[in-house]
Motif scaffolding. Structure first.
Motif, PDB file in Angstrom:
ATOM      1  N   THR A 148       0.578  -1.205  -0.163  1.00 11.17           N
ATOM      2  CA  THR A 148       0.128  -0.205  -0.384  1.00 11.17           C
ATOM      3  C   THR A 148       1.199   0.937   0.431  1.00 11.17           C
ATOM      4  N   TYR A 149       1.853   1.736   1.447  1.00  9.55           N
ATOM      5  CA  TYR A 149       3.189   2.569   0.750  1.00  9.55           C
ATOM      6  C   TYR A 149       3.775   2.122   0.444  1.00  9.55           C
ATOM      7  N   SER A 150       4.331   1.228  -1.058  1.00  6.59           N
ATOM      8  CA  SER A 150       5.659   1.017  -1.075  1.00  6.59           C
ATOM      9  C   SER A 150       4.828   2.035  -2.883  1.00  6.59           C
ATOM     10  N   ASP A 151       5.430   1.053  -3.762  1.00  9.71           N
ATOM     11  CA  ASP A 151       5.267   1.502  -5.558  1.00  9.71           C
ATOM     12  C   ASP A 151       4.025   1.111  -6.320  1.00  9.71           C
ATOM     13  N   GLY A 152       3.115  -0.291  -5.436  1.00 13.94           N
ATOM     14  CA  GLY A 152       2.190  -0.318  -6.319  1.00 13.94           C
ATOM     15  C   GLY A 152       2.470  -0.585  -7.320  1.00 13.94           C
ATOM     16  N   LYS A 153       3.533  -1.834  -7.604  1.00  9.62           N
ATOM     17  CA  LYS A 153       3.515  -1.712  -8.999  1.00  9.62           C
ATOM     18  C   LYS A 153       3.252  -3.391  -9.620  1.00  9.62           C
ATOM     19  N   THR A 190       1.748   5.116  -4.756  1.00  6.28           N
ATOM     20  CA  THR A 190       1.004   4.807  -2.851  1.00  6.28           C
ATOM     21  C   THR A 190       0.163   5.979  -2.911  1.00  6.28           C
ATOM     22  N   ASN A 191      -0.032   6.942  -3.962  1.00  6.07           N
ATOM     23  CA  ASN A 191      -0.531   7.905  -3.337  1.00  6.07           C
ATOM     24  C   ASN A 191      -2.494   7.358  -4.094  1.00  6.07           C
ATOM     25  N   LYS A 192      -2.517   6.386  -4.878  1.00  6.95           N
ATOM     26  CA  LYS A 192      -3.678   6.637  -5.147  1.00  6.95           C
ATOM     27  C   LYS A 192      -4.506   4.717  -4.497  1.00  6.95           C
ATOM     28  N   LEU A 193      -2.806   4.053  -3.979  1.00  9.26           N
ATOM     29  CA  LEU A 193      -3.195   3.034  -3.453  1.00  9.26           C
ATOM     30  C   LEU A 193      -4.193   2.875  -2.430  1.00  9.26           C
ATOM     31  N   PRO A 194      -4.133   3.526  -1.286  1.00 11.32           N
ATOM     32  CA  PRO A 194      -5.104   3.923   0.037  1.00 11.32           C
ATOM     33  C   PRO A 194      -6.015   3.405  -0.365  1.00 11.32           C
ATOM     34  N   VAL A 195      -6.926   4.982  -1.103  1.00 12.58           N
ATOM     35  CA  VAL A 195      -8.326   4.746  -1.421  1.00 12.58           C
ATOM     36  C   VAL A 195      -8.641   3.269  -1.823  1.00 12.58           C
ATOM     37  N   LEU A 196      -7.506   2.825  -3.537  1.00 10.59           N
ATOM     38  CA  LEU A 196      -8.430   1.279  -3.852  1.00 10.59           C
ATOM     39  C   LEU A 196      -7.915   0.525  -3.178  1.00 10.59           C
ATOM     40  N   ILE A 197      -7.679   0.786  -1.820  1.00 14.97           N
ATOM     41  CA  ILE A 197      -7.649  -1.144  -1.020  1.00 14.97           C
ATOM     42  C   ILE A 197      -8.681  -0.392  -0.026  1.00 14.97           C
ATOM     43  N   GLY A 342      11.595   1.920  -1.100  1.00 15.25           N
ATOM     44  CA  GLY A 342      11.034   3.005  -2.449  1.00 15.25           C
ATOM     45  C   GLY A 342      10.131   2.358  -2.645  1.00 15.25           C
ATOM     46  N   MET A 343       9.058   3.765  -2.917  1.00 16.01           N
ATOM     47  CA  MET A 343       8.322   4.104  -3.170  1.00 16.01           C
ATOM     48  C   MET A 343       8.037   4.793  -4.671  1.00 16.01           C
ATOM     49  N   SER A 344       7.296   4.933  -5.609  1.00 14.83           N
ATOM     50  CA  SER A 344       7.058   6.031  -6.003  1.00 14.83           C
ATOM     51  C   SER A 344       5.084   6.108  -6.452  1.00 14.83           C
ATOM     52  N   PRO A 345       5.080   7.649  -6.352  1.00 17.43           N
ATOM     53  CA  PRO A 345       4.016   7.804  -6.478  1.00 17.43           C
ATOM     54  C   PRO A 345       2.909   8.019  -7.753  1.00 17.43           C
ATOM     55  N   SER A 346       1.681   8.415  -8.520  1.00 14.38           N
ATOM     56  CA  SER A 346       1.558   7.872  -9.502  1.00 14.38           C
ATOM     57  C   SER A 346       2.307   8.372 -10.404  1.00 14.38           C
ATOM     58  N   ARG A 347       2.522  10.189 -10.498  1.00 11.63           N
ATOM     59  CA  ARG A 347       3.096  10.934 -11.321  1.00 11.63           C
ATOM     60  C   ARG A 347       4.775  10.516 -11.251  1.00 11.63           C
ATOM     61  N   ARG A 348       5.255   9.863 -10.502  1.00 12.72           N
ATOM     62  CA  ARG A 348       6.321   9.136 -10.519  1.00 12.72           C
ATOM     63  C   ARG A 348       7.439  10.560 -10.875  1.00 12.72           C
ATOM     64  N   ASP A 349       7.026  11.609 -10.261  1.00 12.36           N
ATOM     65  CA  ASP A 349       7.641  12.986 -10.718  1.00 12.36           C
ATOM     66  C   ASP A 349       8.660  13.348  -9.349  1.00 12.36           C
ATOM     67  N   SER A 350       8.804  12.676  -8.328  1.00 15.78           N
ATOM     68  CA  SER A 350       9.970  13.253  -7.363  1.00 15.78           C
ATOM     69  C   SER A 350      10.762  13.876  -8.292  1.00 15.78           C
ATOM     70  N   GLN A 351      12.240  14.821  -8.217  1.00 14.41           N
ATOM     71  CA  GLN A 351      13.847  14.537  -8.771  1.00 14.41           C
ATOM     72  C   GLN A 351      14.272  13.029  -8.644  1.00 14.41           C
ATOM     73  N   PHE A 352      14.279  12.380  -7.886  1.00 17.13           N
ATOM     74  CA  PHE A 352      14.849  10.704  -7.529  1.00 17.13           C
ATOM     75  C   PHE A 352      14.108  10.065  -8.291  1.00 17.13           C
ATOM     76  N   ALA A 353      15.486   8.728  -8.437  1.00 16.68           N
ATOM     77  CA  ALA A 353      15.275   7.097  -8.508  1.00 16.68           C
ATOM     78  C   ALA A 353      15.559   7.024  -8.169  1.00 16.68           C
ATOM     79  N   ASN A 354      15.232   5.852  -7.213  1.00 15.69           N
ATOM     80  CA  ASN A 354      15.715   4.840  -6.783  1.00 15.69           C
ATOM     81  C   ASN A 354      15.535   3.212  -6.774  1.00 15.69           C
ATOM     82  N   SER A 355      16.318   2.595  -6.386  1.00 17.08           N
ATOM     83  CA  SER A 355      16.691   0.907  -7.082  1.00 17.08           C
ATOM     84  C   SER A 355      16.914   0.673  -5.741  1.00 17.08           C
ATOM     85  N   GLY A 356      16.508  -0.694  -5.118  1.00 15.07           N
ATOM     86  CA  GLY A 356      17.247  -1.573  -4.640  1.00 15.07           C
ATOM     87  C   GLY A 356      18.167  -2.636  -5.240  1.00 15.07           C
TER      88      GLY A 356
END
Length: 525
Positions: A148-153, A190-197, A342-356
């Protein structure tokens, strides 16, 4: 009549519904009134050439399409009076098991140790701002689980285990965008998953199912090798025809309980490492071969893998849960640990990219002689506790500039980061066992040779990424999906070692529900 086609289009056409439809009609030489339905099958990015293009595959119907390709409407009958199935955990496996139970005429009773998805936010804020970890409500535990509060892939390689499209259709019915039905790498955010859940919860409750929050399971009621029910931390007893154990990969107390009751479990391979954080603009320029990503293209991602050798043993090192335009979050489940995800919002509009970037851990790398089935868990636990101690004893995470790490040099500064609790500069080779540190250095050096600009001190690593998958497997029969020793106990999803993400966990939950229903039907015959 149906015609299947594949078009190669510029992004501004592929991502615009009207322009896409016009391109399809032009390709067919057809008038709009001649086409009754366009069923988009797949949309994928092709960044191999100088210009980034989109490949769109679709079925075009000139007559009415078959009903099964139209948006499905899942109906959930009232099961309030039906036999109960106890489901431990309200993550993807548990929630989809519950929905499938309802469809098959059984009443799901979900026991979730954490809080509902909205209340849970306060505990996440406490981790980020106050460095306070609630063991029952955090980024891993609570309604919706870790997803829910991760990436939603939503992509999975486990397509033989169930109906991926069905899972995606259920998500769309509960609020996900229809794009997930045909995007090659679907993602909710992650911003849309809580409503869906929350919408899935309402479907379960309206059908007569039950969901109990703040209900951590502390004991199993077992008679003659058959599970009869479970007990929660407040002393409540829940009995049912079967128990689906869908607790996720971080419920260490469940593994401890199984071991204490001599219920068979076993150590399994997993992976641990770090999160690497770059500027998203750098990853875009590498992947899209451009100075600046255009407005129609999504934030780019990458997938990397390499085989490393240390002490004559080969182990893989690979990227895991890459989050374009995302954030790094604290995912510890117990005070005194530091864990990152890591997590991403639906727009993936953060200035950062991260990966395990993680190293494979095989059972021979664990102290199985001392710890038995919990050997991987103890290894994981020790690394997380060391990460906490070395970074100062709070939720601050240890970090190091990437090139400094490969050169075994302590960083005298760290970069801005998306990780809210903050970073402490450490020599990360002091955190990891020598074999892991060596493999990480070798892996990053190799990845830098594959992606020009990837290996530099404009990137940093943050630790530890340790919850990639369960370090324990709860064995089950391949046909019945029941535990190999305990009847009516159905180990399920990531926590049992049979899934690796939202979709695969959801499919596994459905399969367990189907096996329970099939068993009930056999008893009635």
């Amino acid at each position: 009549m149906k015609k299947e086609l594949e078009l190669v289009l510029p992004p501004e056409v592929a991502y615009d519904e009207a322009l896409l439809q016009n391109a399809i009609l032009k390709h067919l030489g057809a008038q709009p009134d001649a086409v009754s339905y366009i069923h988009k099958l797949k949309r994928s990015i092709d960044a191999r050439g100088k210009n980034v293009l989109l490949r769109v595959r679709a079925d075009v119907y000139f007559n009415s399409p078959p009903s099964d390709i139209l948006q499905a409407k899942f109906v959930y009958p009232n099961v309030e009076k039906a036999p109960s199935v106890i489901i431990v955990g309200a993550g993807p496996a548990g929630l989809f098991a519950a929905l499938r139970c309802i469809e098959l005429g059984m009443k799901p009773v979900i026991l979730e140790r954490g809080k509902d998805v909205r209340t849970r936010r306060r505990d996440l804020a406490a981790i980020n701002k106050e460095h306070v970890v609630n063991p029952d409500s955090n980024y891993c535990f609570g309604e919706g689980g870790a997803g829910t509060y991760s990436d939603g892939k939503l992509y999975t390689r486990s397509k033989k285990r169930g109906d991926v499209y069905r899972v995606l259709q259920i998500l769309v019915q509960h609020g996900a965008t229809p794009d997930i039905l045909f995007d090659a790498h679907p993602h909710i955010g992650t911003n849309k998953l809580p409503v869906l859940i929350a919408n899935i919860r309402e479907s379960i409750l309206q059908a007569g199912g039950e969901i109990h929050f703040d209900s951590r399971v502390t004991d199993f009621i077992i008679e003659q090798n058959t599970i009869k029910g479970v007990v929660t931390q407040n002393g409540n007893l829940f009995e049912g025809e079967s128990v689906i154990l869908a607790t996720g990969h971080s419920a260490r107390d469940i593994y401890e309980l199984l071991a204490a009751k001599n219920i068979f479990i076993e150590a399994k391979p997993f992976a641990m490492g770090v999160r690497v954080e770059h500027q998203q603009s750098l990853i875009d320029s590498i992947q899209y071969h451009c100075d600046k990503r255009g407005p129609y293209l999504p934030a780019s991602s990458y997938a990397l893998v390499h085989q490393t050798t240390y002490d004559k043993k080969q182990r893989g090192i690979f990227s895991f849960c890459m989050c374009p335009g995302g954030f790094i979050v604290p995912s510890a489940t117990t005070p005194g640990e530091v864990v990152v995800n890591g997590m991403s919002p639906s727009r993936r509009d953060s200035q950062f990219a991260n990966s395990g970037i993680v190293v494979a851990i095989e059972t021979e790398d664990m102290d199985v002689k001392t710890y038995g089935a919990l050997a991987g868990l103890r290894m994981q636990q020790a690394l997380e506790q060391k990460a906490c101690a070395i970074a100062g004893g709070t939720q601050k995470a240890p970090g190091q500039l990437l090139q400094d790490f490969t050169r075994s040099k302590l960083s005298n500064r760290l970069l801005d980061t998306s990780y809210q609790p903050g970073l402490t500069s450490v020599d990360m080779k002091e955190l990891f066992p020598a074999s892991m540190a060596h493999r990480l250095r070798e892996g990053f050096t190799y990845f830098g040779s594959k992606m020009k600009g990837y290996l530099s001190n404009e990137a940093q690593i943050i630790g530890v990424e340790s919850r990639t998958s369960a370090p324990v497997r709860i064995p089950r029969d391949r046909e019945t999906l029941e535990h190999v020793e305990i009847k009516n106990l159905f180990p399920c999803g990531e926590g049992a070692g049979y899934a690796g993400g939202i979709v695969s966990a959801a499919m596994d939950g459905e399969r367990c529900a189907e096996k329970i229903a099939a068993k009930a039907n056999r008893r009635q015959e």
